[in-house]
Design an enzyme around this catalytic site. Structure first.
Site, mmCIF file in Angstrom:
data_model
loop_
_atom_site.group_PDB
_atom_site.id
_atom_site.type_symbol
_atom_site.label_atom_id
_atom_site.label_comp_id
_atom_site.label_asym_id
_atom_site.label_seq_id
_atom_site.Cartn_x
_atom_site.Cartn_y
_atom_site.Cartn_z
ATOM 1 N N HIS A 1 3.367 12.399 2.419
ATOM 2 C CA HIS A 1 4.926 11.789 2.333
ATOM 3 C C HIS A 1 5.731 12.767 3.209
ATOM 4 O O HIS A 1 6.654 12.358 3.972
ATOM 5 C CB HIS A 1 5.371 11.345 1.005
ATOM 6 C CG HIS A 1 4.589 10.347 0.319
ATOM 7 N ND1 HIS A 1 3.955 10.781 -0.869
ATOM 8 C CD2 HIS A 1 4.250 9.167 0.719
ATOM 9 C CE1 HIS A 1 3.547 9.266 -1.299
ATOM 10 N NE2 HIS A 1 3.739 8.539 -0.541
ATOM 11 N N LYS B 1 3.208 -1.641 -9.691
ATOM 12 C CA LYS B 1 1.917 -0.703 -9.956
ATOM 13 C C LYS B 1 2.145 -0.002 -11.109
ATOM 14 O O LYS B 1 1.134 0.965 -11.325
ATOM 15 C CB LYS B 1 2.109 0.158 -8.642
ATOM 16 C CG LYS B 1 1.584 -0.453 -7.286
ATOM 17 C CD LYS B 1 1.511 0.302 -6.341
ATOM 18 C CE LYS B 1 1.312 -0.077 -4.936
ATOM 19 N NZ LYS B 1 1.602 0.528 -3.606
ATOM 20 N N ARG C 1 -2.098 5.520 7.649
ATOM 21 C CA ARG C 1 -3.221 6.493 7.491
ATOM 22 C C ARG C 1 -4.344 5.987 8.351
ATOM 23 O O ARG C 1 -4.889 6.654 8.889
ATOM 24 C CB ARG C 1 -3.486 6.646 5.878
ATOM 25 C CG ARG C 1 -2.269 7.571 5.277
ATOM 26 C CD ARG C 1 -2.674 7.533 4.015
ATOM 27 N NE ARG C 1 -2.619 6.258 3.211
ATOM 28 C CZ ARG C 1 -2.498 5.988 1.990
ATOM 29 N NH1 ARG C 1 -2.346 7.023 1.099
ATOM 30 N NH2 ARG C 1 -2.367 4.614 1.578
ATOM 31 N N SER D 1 -1.323 9.210 -3.519
ATOM 32 C CA SER D 1 -0.659 9.552 -4.774
ATOM 33 C C SER D 1 -1.882 9.255 -5.933
ATOM 34 O O SER D 1 -1.989 10.036 -6.721
ATOM 35 C CB SER D 1 0.535 8.813 -5.257
ATOM 36 O OG SER D 1 1.624 9.057 -4.315
HETATM 37 O O1 PNS Z 1 4.358 3.356 -1.647
HETATM 38 P P1 PNS Z 1 4.055 1.957 -1.725
HETATM 39 O O2 PNS Z 1 3.852 1.446 -3.147
HETATM 40 O O3 PNS Z 1 2.878 1.798 -0.972
HETATM 41 O O4 PNS Z 1 5.549 1.271 -1.243
HETATM 42 C C1 PNS Z 1 5.500 -0.121 -1.268
HETATM 43 C C2 PNS Z 1 7.042 -0.709 -1.257
HETATM 44 C C3 PNS Z 1 7.941 0.216 -2.286
HETATM 45 C C4 PNS Z 1 7.405 -0.071 0.243
HETATM 46 C C5 PNS Z 1 6.863 -1.906 -1.142
HETATM 47 O O5 PNS Z 1 6.337 -2.569 -2.151
HETATM 48 C C6 PNS Z 1 8.480 -2.719 -1.217
HETATM 49 O O6 PNS Z 1 9.285 -2.601 -0.300
HETATM 50 N N1 PNS Z 1 8.599 -3.408 -2.444
HETATM 51 C C7 PNS Z 1 10.042 -3.922 -2.693
HETATM 52 C C8 PNS Z 1 10.185 -5.322 -2.943
HETATM 53 C C9 PNS Z 1 9.852 -6.110 -1.559
HETATM 54 O O7 PNS Z 1 10.918 -5.933 -0.798
HETATM 55 N N2 PNS Z 1 8.845 -6.921 -1.404
HETATM 56 C C10 PNS Z 1 8.923 -7.804 0.047
HETATM 57 C C11 PNS Z 1 8.085 -6.922 1.061
HETATM 58 S S1 PNS Z 1 6.428 -7.090 0.725
#
Ligand code: PNS
Length: 166
Positions: free
Chosen positions: A17, A41, A90, A128
């Site tokens: 990150h 999650k 990745r 993570s």
């Molecule tokens: O680190 P991660 O868990 O892969 O991040 C995921 C994240 C936070 C980027 C994604 O879950 C997110 O944007 N969540 C907010 C809800 C949202 O906007 N969902 C619609 C797009 S799928």
């Protein structure tokens, strides 16, 4: 001016990150690291803790700010007037999920662009969840997480394990 959001769970922040944060901060004028608060999650670290750790890690990068957000990423982007979303890729296994997410965001708000940075090879294996697993079993995570948060992450996870054992 380009203001970008690098969104994620950051549970906890890893060296991978941090590498994306540093590289993005060179490309855009302002970078907001967006920490998802209402995360399905079920993160191990509280949102306040994740924000605090990220703040320690980015303290010396002047154009980076850390904020938490709830709800839709596109709404958060509008709120902070960001026009770009940055995500790290990745491996090919990330691609399908990332493509779906970026296209969903594009449908929700066509003015927002998602830019992907490919992860440096040295961090390609890192996530993570495995960091938490290694720490939980007493392994050394010093190569996985930034130095300013190493002790906090290790102690927090060891503390959790001790509580479970009691
Ligand atoms: O680190 P991660 O868990 O892969 O991040 C995921 C994240 C936070 C980027 C994604 O879950 C997110 O944007 N969540 C907010 C809800 C949202 O906007 N969902 C619609 C797009 S799928």
């Amino acid at each position: 001016m380009t203001r970008a959001i690098y969104p994620g769970s950051f549970d906890p922040v890893t060296n991978g990150h941090l590498d994306i944060i540093k590289r993005s901060a060179k490309i855009v004028d302002e970078l907001i690291v967006g920490v998802l608060s209402n995360n399905s999650k079920s993160p191990l670290f509280s949102v306040d803790n994740r924000v605090k750790m990220l703040n320690e890690v980015v303290a010396d990068i002047p154009n980076v700010k850390v904020m938490s957000f709830e709800g839709l990423l596109v709404d958060f982007a509008n709120e902070v007037e960001a026009n770009v979303i940055i995500r790290g890729l990745r491996a090919v296994t990330d691609f399908e999920y990332e493509l779906q997410m970026s296209q969903t965001n594009m449908v929700l708000d066509s003015s927002l662009e998602t830019i992907f940075l490919t992860t440096r090879l040295e961090y390609a294996y890192l996530n993570s969840s495995t960091v938490k697993e290694v720490a939980y079993h007493g392994g050394d995570i010093s190569r996985f997480v930034p130095e300013p948060v190493l002790e906090q992450v290790t102690n927090y996870i060891i503390g959790l394990k001790e509580n479970e054992d009691e």
